[in-house]
Scaffold this motif. Sequence first.
Motif, PDB file in Angstrom:
ATOM      1  N   MET A 107       1.020  -1.337   0.276  1.00 38.56           N
ATOM      2  CA  MET A 107      -0.078   0.021  -0.046  1.00 38.56           C
ATOM      3  C   MET A 107       0.729   1.317  -0.041  1.00 38.56           C
ATOM      4  O   MET A 107       1.887   1.334   1.060  1.00 38.56           O
ATOM      5  N   LEU A 108       0.793   2.131  -1.083  1.00 42.83           N
ATOM      6  CA  LEU A 108       1.398   3.130  -1.226  1.00 42.83           C
ATOM      7  C   LEU A 108       0.515   4.361  -0.997  1.00 42.83           C
ATOM      8  O   LEU A 108      -0.565   4.181  -1.126  1.00 42.83           O
ATOM      9  N   ASN A 109       1.422   5.544  -0.304  1.00 43.49           N
ATOM     10  CA  ASN A 109       0.294   6.729  -0.320  1.00 43.49           C
ATOM     11  C   ASN A 109       1.405   8.021  -0.647  1.00 43.49           C
ATOM     12  O   ASN A 109       2.465   7.752  -0.762  1.00 43.49           O
ATOM     13  N   ILE A 110       0.929   9.166  -1.057  1.00 47.89           N
ATOM     14  CA  ILE A 110       1.423  10.097  -1.603  1.00 47.89           C
ATOM     15  C   ILE A 110       1.002  11.328  -0.657  1.00 47.89           C
ATOM     16  O   ILE A 110      -0.253  11.472  -0.074  1.00 47.89           O
ATOM     17  N   HIS A 111       2.090  11.967  -0.127  1.00 47.36           N
ATOM     18  CA  HIS A 111       1.861  13.102   1.105  1.00 47.36           C
ATOM     19  C   HIS A 111       2.607  14.423   0.684  1.00 47.36           C
ATOM     20  O   HIS A 111       3.558  14.279   0.133  1.00 47.36           O
ATOM     21  N   GLN A 134      12.547  24.870   1.117  1.00 48.68           N
ATOM     22  CA  GLN A 134      12.263  23.645   0.155  1.00 48.68           C
ATOM     23  C   GLN A 134      10.864  23.056   0.981  1.00 48.68           C
ATOM     24  O   GLN A 134      10.948  22.914   2.183  1.00 48.68           O
ATOM     25  N   ALA A 135      10.016  22.731  -0.030  1.00 50.56           N
ATOM     26  CA  ALA A 135       8.828  21.923   0.308  1.00 50.56           C
ATOM     27  C   ALA A 135       8.652  20.912  -0.624  1.00 50.56           C
ATOM     28  O   ALA A 135       9.612  20.814  -1.702  1.00 50.56           O
ATOM     29  N   GLY A 136       7.747  20.067  -0.737  1.00 55.04           N
ATOM     30  CA  GLY A 136       7.731  19.110  -1.552  1.00 55.04           C
ATOM     31  C   GLY A 136       6.510  17.891  -1.272  1.00 55.04           C
ATOM     32  O   GLY A 136       5.490  18.237  -0.541  1.00 55.04           O
ATOM     33  N   CYS A 137       6.941  16.694  -1.907  1.00 56.59           N
ATOM     34  CA  CYS A 137       5.923  15.561  -1.647  1.00 56.59           C
ATOM     35  C   CYS A 137       6.643  14.349  -1.511  1.00 56.59           C
ATOM     36  O   CYS A 137       7.853  14.347  -2.026  1.00 56.59           O
TER      37      CYS A 137
END
Length: 194
Positions: A107-111, A134-137
């Motif tokens: 199970m994968l998630n993007i945050h 810096q920010a991102g995902c």
Amino acid sequence: MSLRVAILISGGGSNMVRLLEDMAEPGHAGTPVLVLSNTPEASGLAKAKGFGVATAVVDHKEFGKDRASFEAALNETLKKHGVDIICLAGFMRILGAEFVAGWQGRMLNIHPSLLPKYKGLNTHQRAIDAGDDQAGCSVHLVTPELDDGPILDQASVQVRGDDTADDLAARVLIEEHKLYPRVLREFCENFVPH
């Protein structure tokens, strides 16, 4: 062998759309077999139907505070579709330890933050408030701890001095739409069945 992928959404599903587009490309090791939402009004469901992908709704409101029964219904729906891998794409329910354990490593998630920073909500405002440059995902494997599993890959963007949370969110979303499909593709290619 093609891996059977389910995508779980709660809203418009912009990351879901990118995953479906990428899986439609020749040679992808994943096949989308289900888009499931916990909210019947999620506009992503119509988009999924446009791709010819089966959809389902397991409405969390019908279960009240009985999370175990909600998650049992989720599991039943996923198993009915023979799902191998789950991608959470804006699925706004915290999943319990028992459910997560049943899908461990699948199970994968993007945050929308550079984990381990800013787990949970309001990630963009928190990055701005902290003075981050810096920010991102991040795409990570899901574990029982919220936004805490092993990180598979990340993408970053520059935080600008005049950014609002919405400005930053829009730029991070562009990177999400590149990162998640790439990570899923690699994950499917390297997947070892349990």
